[in-house]
Design a protein around this motif. Structure first.
Motif, short mmCIF file in Angstrom:
data_model
loop_
_atom_site.label_atom_id
_atom_site.label_comp_id
_atom_site.label_asym_id
_atom_site.label_seq_id
_atom_site.Cartn_x
_atom_site.Cartn_y
_atom_site.Cartn_z
N GLY A 85 68.25 -30.10 -13.40
CA GLY A 85 68.05 -31.55 -14.00
C GLY A 85 68.89 -31.96 -14.91
O GLY A 85 69.60 -31.38 -15.70
N ALA A 86 68.72 -33.18 -15.09
CA ALA A 86 69.71 -34.03 -16.34
C ALA A 86 68.75 -34.08 -17.22
O ALA A 86 67.89 -35.01 -17.36
CB ALA A 86 70.40 -35.24 -15.90
N ARG A 98 73.40 -28.44 -21.58
CA ARG A 98 74.21 -28.01 -20.67
C ARG A 98 74.52 -26.59 -20.62
O ARG A 98 75.04 -25.85 -22.02
CB ARG A 98 75.62 -28.48 -20.84
CG ARG A 98 75.86 -29.98 -20.71
CD ARG A 98 77.15 -30.77 -20.80
NE ARG A 98 77.20 -32.27 -20.78
CZ ARG A 98 78.27 -33.00 -21.14
NH1 ARG A 98 79.06 -32.23 -21.99
NH2 ARG A 98 78.08 -34.19 -20.91
N ASN A 99 74.20 -25.90 -19.83
CA ASN A 99 74.19 -24.23 -19.71
C ASN A 99 73.77 -23.57 -20.66
O ASN A 99 74.12 -22.55 -21.45
CB ASN A 99 75.74 -23.82 -19.54
CG ASN A 99 76.52 -24.31 -18.40
OD1 ASN A 99 76.05 -24.38 -17.40
ND2 ASN A 99 77.68 -24.78 -18.74
N GLU A 124 82.38 -35.29 -23.05
CA GLU A 124 82.77 -33.93 -23.32
C GLU A 124 81.66 -33.36 -24.22
O GLU A 124 81.02 -32.44 -24.10
CB GLU A 124 83.89 -33.62 -23.73
CG GLU A 124 84.44 -32.20 -24.23
CD GLU A 124 85.79 -31.96 -24.61
OE1 GLU A 124 86.20 -30.67 -24.95
OE2 GLU A 124 86.58 -32.77 -24.44
N GLY A 125 81.47 -34.16 -25.53
CA GLY A 125 80.69 -33.87 -26.56
C GLY A 125 81.06 -32.50 -27.16
O GLY A 125 81.97 -32.15 -27.08
N GLU A 126 80.03 -32.23 -28.23
CA GLU A 126 80.26 -31.21 -29.12
C GLU A 126 79.03 -30.30 -29.03
O GLU A 126 77.93 -30.68 -29.21
CB GLU A 126 80.28 -31.86 -30.56
CG GLU A 126 80.51 -30.83 -31.86
CD GLU A 126 80.14 -31.21 -33.07
OE1 GLU A 126 80.28 -30.50 -34.06
OE2 GLU A 126 80.32 -32.46 -33.24
N VAL A 127 79.13 -28.96 -29.00
CA VAL A 127 78.14 -28.24 -28.76
C VAL A 127 77.56 -27.99 -30.05
O VAL A 127 78.29 -27.64 -31.12
CB VAL A 127 78.66 -26.72 -28.28
CG1 VAL A 127 77.56 -25.70 -28.41
CG2 VAL A 127 79.08 -26.59 -26.96
N LEU A 179 69.95 -23.85 -27.08
CA LEU A 179 68.72 -24.29 -27.12
C LEU A 179 67.54 -23.26 -27.67
O LEU A 179 66.76 -24.11 -28.33
CB LEU A 179 68.15 -24.70 -25.42
CG LEU A 179 66.86 -25.41 -25.37
CD1 LEU A 179 66.84 -26.62 -26.22
CD2 LEU A 179 66.63 -25.57 -23.74
N SER A 180 67.66 -22.12 -27.56
CA SER A 180 66.91 -21.20 -28.15
C SER A 180 66.89 -21.13 -29.52
O SER A 180 65.86 -21.04 -30.20
CB SER A 180 67.08 -19.75 -27.50
OG SER A 180 68.65 -19.40 -27.90
#
Length: 379
Positions: free
Chosen positions: A8-9, A27-28, A59-62, A66-67
């Motif tokens: 999903g997005a 993402r991932n 591209e974005g920035e990590v 999520l955890s």
């Protein structure tokens, strides 16, 4: 846990320490900042003609896994990096009395004038007359008009039944833009209330043209005694500090997720109190009396426009009657209750119940957002 489906997005918003609000995606397993000059707000992202292509080109920035974000988002405030509500400039609207079961409970609330003891006394009589007969009614149909005539003859007609099976849906403003809280935050109860409950709901996300672009989970915190005293107190019952929760993310419509999935969605509710009390419930969108697309059409049209889009709570079939404190008085929140709403398609939304006078004050509004974005050269 902050659980999301593997596919999903998903897009949302994060408060970044030392920076401010950021538009993000997942993402991932990582949360990625995708804020750009072309889409500095969630409103701007969702106005893109092809949201998915636009999203994938950034591209974005990590920021962090999520955890990790889940751990830093539980009942925090100030400058901590945390999840916030996934909408920003959108109006926050809601539809009520869209399920037969909750419709019956609203009639009982009205008859009881907000008194849980009286509600227990009249529940059997009202439910005996109405029963499950409203479940398959099409609002505004000839059959619905006949049910209305029968209920009037029984002296049981109600303003809640009018919006439940009449031609016009109940649509109201749940909160102001920028006022909703997100995953992990406290939700607020007005301190005058002694009878209240969570309302687990699907919230549709709609752009300025009326296009439904995705969905998220919502808790439409409800003061049953205040609304039960008078429908004219709906604003006091519904719109208080931190009384609207949304999240954790918006799932965008794509090949794997559509409005048809929303129509079949099941929501699970879990409430756990510091006193050891546990309440479990569910709400199935398959049992909604009005189609979600109709709710959107009744909210936006030639009669009312939303240039920044809106998010629309679709209502719930959940109406708790399980006794908590005193036999016959049903359920009401205690401060400290942890409320978790979950669905297989949208993940989980978790909040802790506090008084609206004890949760952090709402201070970051639209003007503050514009100043922040301007200072970051995003406007």
């Amino acid at each position: 846990m902050l659980d999301l489906p593997e596919s999903g997005a998903f897009v949302g918003r994060v408060w970044r320490r030392g920076i401010g609000p950021a538009v993000v995606t997942v993402r991932n397993g990582d949360v990625v900042d995708i804020t750009t000059r072309e889409a500095p707000t969630m409103r701007d992202l969702l106005e893109q003609p092809d949201i998915l292509s636009f999203l994938n080109a950034i591209e974005g920035e990590v920021i962090c896994p999520l955890s990790t974000l889940a751990q830093t988002s539980v009942e925090v405030s100030g400058g901590t990096t945390r999840l916030i509500a996934p909408v920003d400039l959108q109006a926050v609207k809601a539809c009520g009395v869209t399920f037969a079961r909750s419709m019956v409970e609203r009639v009982i609330e009205e008859r009881a004038a907000g008194d849980p003891v009286r509600a227990h006394e009249i529940r059997e009589r009202v439910a005996g007359v109405i029963g499950e007969s409203l479940r398959d009614l099409v609002p505004g149909s000839d059959q619905a008009e006949e049910v209305k005539r029968l209920l009037l003859a029984e002296g049981l007609w109600s303003q809640y039944l009018e919006v439940g099976i009449g031609p016009d849906a109940e649509v109201f403003t749940k909160a102001q833009p920028m006022a909703a809280v997100g995953w992990g935050a406290s939700v607020g109860l007005h301190p005058v209330s002694r009878w209240n409950n969570p309302e687990p709901e699907v919230a549709l996300v709609v752009d300025s043209t009326g296009r439904i672009v995705g969905a998220t989970l919502g808790n439409d915190v409800n003061l049953r005694d205040v609304e039960g005293r008078s429908a004219l107190l709906l604003g006091k019952a519904k719109d208080n500090n931190a009384s609207a929760s949304l999240g954790p993310f918006i799932r965008l419509f794509d090949d794997s997720f559509s409005l048809d999935h929303v129509r079949r969605m099941d929501l699970v509710l879990d409430v756990r109190g510091e006193d050891g009390f546990v309440l479990e419930g569910r709400s199935s969108m398959a049992e909604i009396s009005r189609d979600p697309a109709d709710l959107v059409a009744q909210t936006r049209g030639r009669h009312h426009q939303y240039p920044d889009g809106f998010v629309l709570y679709c209502g719930t079939m959940f109406a708790p009657v399980q006794d908590r404190d005193v036999e016959g008085q049903g359920f009401t929140h205690h401060t400290g209750d942890v409320v978790t709403i979950a669905s297989a398609e949208l993940g989980t939304l978790r909040n802790t119940v506090r008084l609206a006078t004890e949760v952090p004050e709402w201070t970051f509004g639209t003007a503050a957002l514009m100043r922040n974005l301007a200072s970051r050269s995003l406007l």
